[in-house]
Design an enzyme around this catalytic site. Structure first.
Site, mmCIF file in Angstrom:
data_model
loop_
_atom_site.group_PDB
_atom_site.id
_atom_site.type_symbol
_atom_site.label_atom_id
_atom_site.label_comp_id
_atom_site.label_asym_id
_atom_site.label_seq_id
_atom_site.Cartn_x
_atom_site.Cartn_y
_atom_site.Cartn_z
ATOM 1 N NE ARG A 7 181.330 42.362 68.959
ATOM 2 C CZ ARG A 7 180.517 42.695 69.955
ATOM 3 N NH1 ARG A 7 179.688 43.710 69.819
ATOM 4 N NH2 ARG A 7 180.520 42.004 71.069
ATOM 5 C CG ASP A 50 183.202 46.348 77.144
ATOM 6 O OD1 ASP A 50 183.316 46.508 75.916
ATOM 7 O OD2 ASP A 50 182.739 45.315 77.653
ATOM 8 C CB CYS A 106 177.700 45.296 65.653
ATOM 9 S SG CYS A 106 179.070 45.359 66.774
ATOM 10 N NE ARG A 119 172.521 46.642 73.542
ATOM 11 C CZ ARG A 119 173.715 46.414 73.010
ATOM 12 N NH1 ARG A 119 174.243 47.250 72.163
ATOM 13 N NH2 ARG A 119 174.382 45.342 73.314
ATOM 14 C CE LYS A 139 175.955 44.970 78.166
ATOM 15 N NZ LYS A 139 176.507 44.159 77.070
ATOM 16 C CG ASN A 140 178.977 42.013 78.813
ATOM 17 O OD1 ASN A 140 177.842 42.105 78.338
ATOM 18 N ND2 ASN A 140 179.988 42.782 78.413
#
Ligand code: EPU
Length: 420
Positions: free
Chosen positions: A122, A305, A117, A397, A22-23
């Site tokens: 952030r 993560d 968030c 997500r 994803k990233n």
């Protein structure tokens, strides 16, 4: 809203295919805006964040042609919009990744400020400061940041702290800038390297990606590209941790352990064993999990993560583990839910002290972010009885077909569709 229901207690066994990262996919899709023609990106994960990103790129005027699953052609020829609206940015902070490409390509960008968030404040001050150094005029108005520059010029950027999307934004801004840009204290994450490889395949002149000093020599134009996104190292680590917590044996198909060094080291200390064969990387879970301490760090350190997922493993360790979170100030949101499942965890500031317990018990739980939700899935796989995880949209997500992949490994897991 959907829920995930898990009956714990099955040792996972089998092979799982890891999806595209994803990233890495998100910045690479934004980079397609820089080309003079349509680029094809393959190995895209089927995730909600990727859909959101497509909506944003379409809003900016890019057009799409879907190929086989996991493939998309992005054509920026009709690019004319320069605004990333609040409605999209608030659902996905990574929308900020269009800032660099838009200023580079159109000379202007208007991007909603993301705001805080679930895991921390952030800010994007470092992205903005670097763009200013490259000659952009930055204004903050009505919750939006506006950046304008006739043509960006190369600059010597020294990031005050390591920022992944900040490095990516400046990399994408610098490839079409006039002259040379140097980024010092650049993020070394493999996803930054994947973006740089894609940009180089488009004709960009970039050296040093993967080190903390990246040099970019601007070029007048970039070509379209066919590019395959790297596999997701956090999804990979999550399945390895699942093998660990359930005492199972899981093979990541066609996966070599590169980019996983810090994770593999900690999982080995916890008692997992690994073997690399032609089929991929196999993890053998231990009979008893050892307690291990760690501190999250930018790559090549242990990734934030994976912190939540590793903490779940430590809940069942033979001893006491100390986990320090140094990247985000509020990334222990999973702790209170894990405690409801019987974990013994004390949090003080950036530190969590986890005393291993003999068992976790299933419970209804929910989480406020993606990786925290993954940690609850891991807990549910091992817990006695039934665990029901709500707010599944967080998992959607970042984990492609999570329940299908886990079912194929033997887990008793199902998605419960609920109206409303
Ligand atoms: N920071 C600032 N100012 C800035 C930029 C960052 O103070 O201008 C701070 C952040 O608040 C944070 C630290 O610097 O405390 C590091 O943040 P970074 O900018 O590196 O994070 P990011 O680029 O916003 C990416 C990933 C995250 C991952 C972090 C850290 C993407 C799309 N997101 O975020 O992924 O946790 O790097 O590795 O690449 C996830 O996938 O679950 C996720 C949150």
């Amino acid at each position: 809203m959907d829920k995930i229901r898990i009956q714990g207690g099955v040792a996972l066994k089998g092979t799982v295919t890891i999806s595209g990262a994803k990233n890495a996919a998100l910045p690479i899709m934004a980079a397609a805006l820089l080309a003079d023609g349509p680029s094809t990106i393959i190995n895209l994960p089927a995730l909600r964040d990727i859909q959101t990103h497509k909506r944003l790129l379409a809003h900016l005027g890019a057009s799409f042609k879907e190929g086989s699953p996991a493939e998309v052609m992005i054509d920026p020829t009709g690019l004319k919009g320069f605004e990333a609206p609040y409605d999209l940015v608030k659902t996905m902070r990574a929308s900020v990744l269009v800032l660099g490409p838009l200023v580079a390509r159109l000379g202007k960008a208007r991007v909603s400020l993301p705001g805080g968030c679930a895991i921390g404040a952030r800010p994007i001050n470092l992205h903005l400061k670097a763009l200013e150094q490259m000659g952009a005029r930055i204004e903050l108005k009505h919750g939006y940041v506006e950046a304008r520059a006739r043509r960006l010029t190369g600059a010597e950027i020294v990031f005050d702290l390591t920022t992944v999307t900040g490095t990516e934004n400046i990399l994408m801004a610098a490839v079409l800038a006039k002259g040379k840009t140097v980024i010092a204290n650049a993020a070394r994450e493999p996803e930054v390297v994947d973006l740089a490889k894609c940009l180089r395949a488009m004709g960009a002149r970039i050296e040093g990606a993967g080190t903390d000093l990246i040099t970019i020599q601007g070029v007048p134009a970039l070509n379209p590209v066919l590019y395959r996104v790297m596999p997701d190292r956090i999804e990979a680590g999550t399945y390895l941790a699942a093998a660990g917590i359930t005492g199972g044996t899981v093979t990541l198909a066609d996966y070599d352990g590169s980019c996983l060094e810090a994770q593999l080291n900690k999982l080995r200390e916890a008692g997992l064993e690994f073997s690399q064969t032609k089929a991929g990387l196999t993890a053998h879970g231990p009979r008893k999990i050892q307690s291990v301490s760690l501190t999250t760090r930018p790559y090549p350190g242990f990734p934030t993560d994976m912190q939540a997922q590793f903490m779940t493993l430590m809940c069942l360790g033979q001893g006491t583990s100390i986990i320090q979170e140094t990247i985000f100030e509020n990334r222990f949101m999973h702790v209170s839910e894990l405690k409801r499942m019987g974990a013994d965890i004390q949090v003080s500031g950036h530190q969590a002290v986890i005393k291993g317990v003999p068992r976790l018990t299933g419970a209804p739980v929910m989480a406020t972010d993606l990786r925290a939700s993954a940690s609850l899935v891991l807990a549910g796989l091992k817990a006695e009885g039934t665990t029901e995880i709500s707010r599944v949209y967080h998992l959607d997500r970042g984990y492609e077909t999570l329940e299908k992949k886990l079912s194929a490994l033997g887990a008793r897991i199902e998605r419960i569709k609920e109206a409303g």
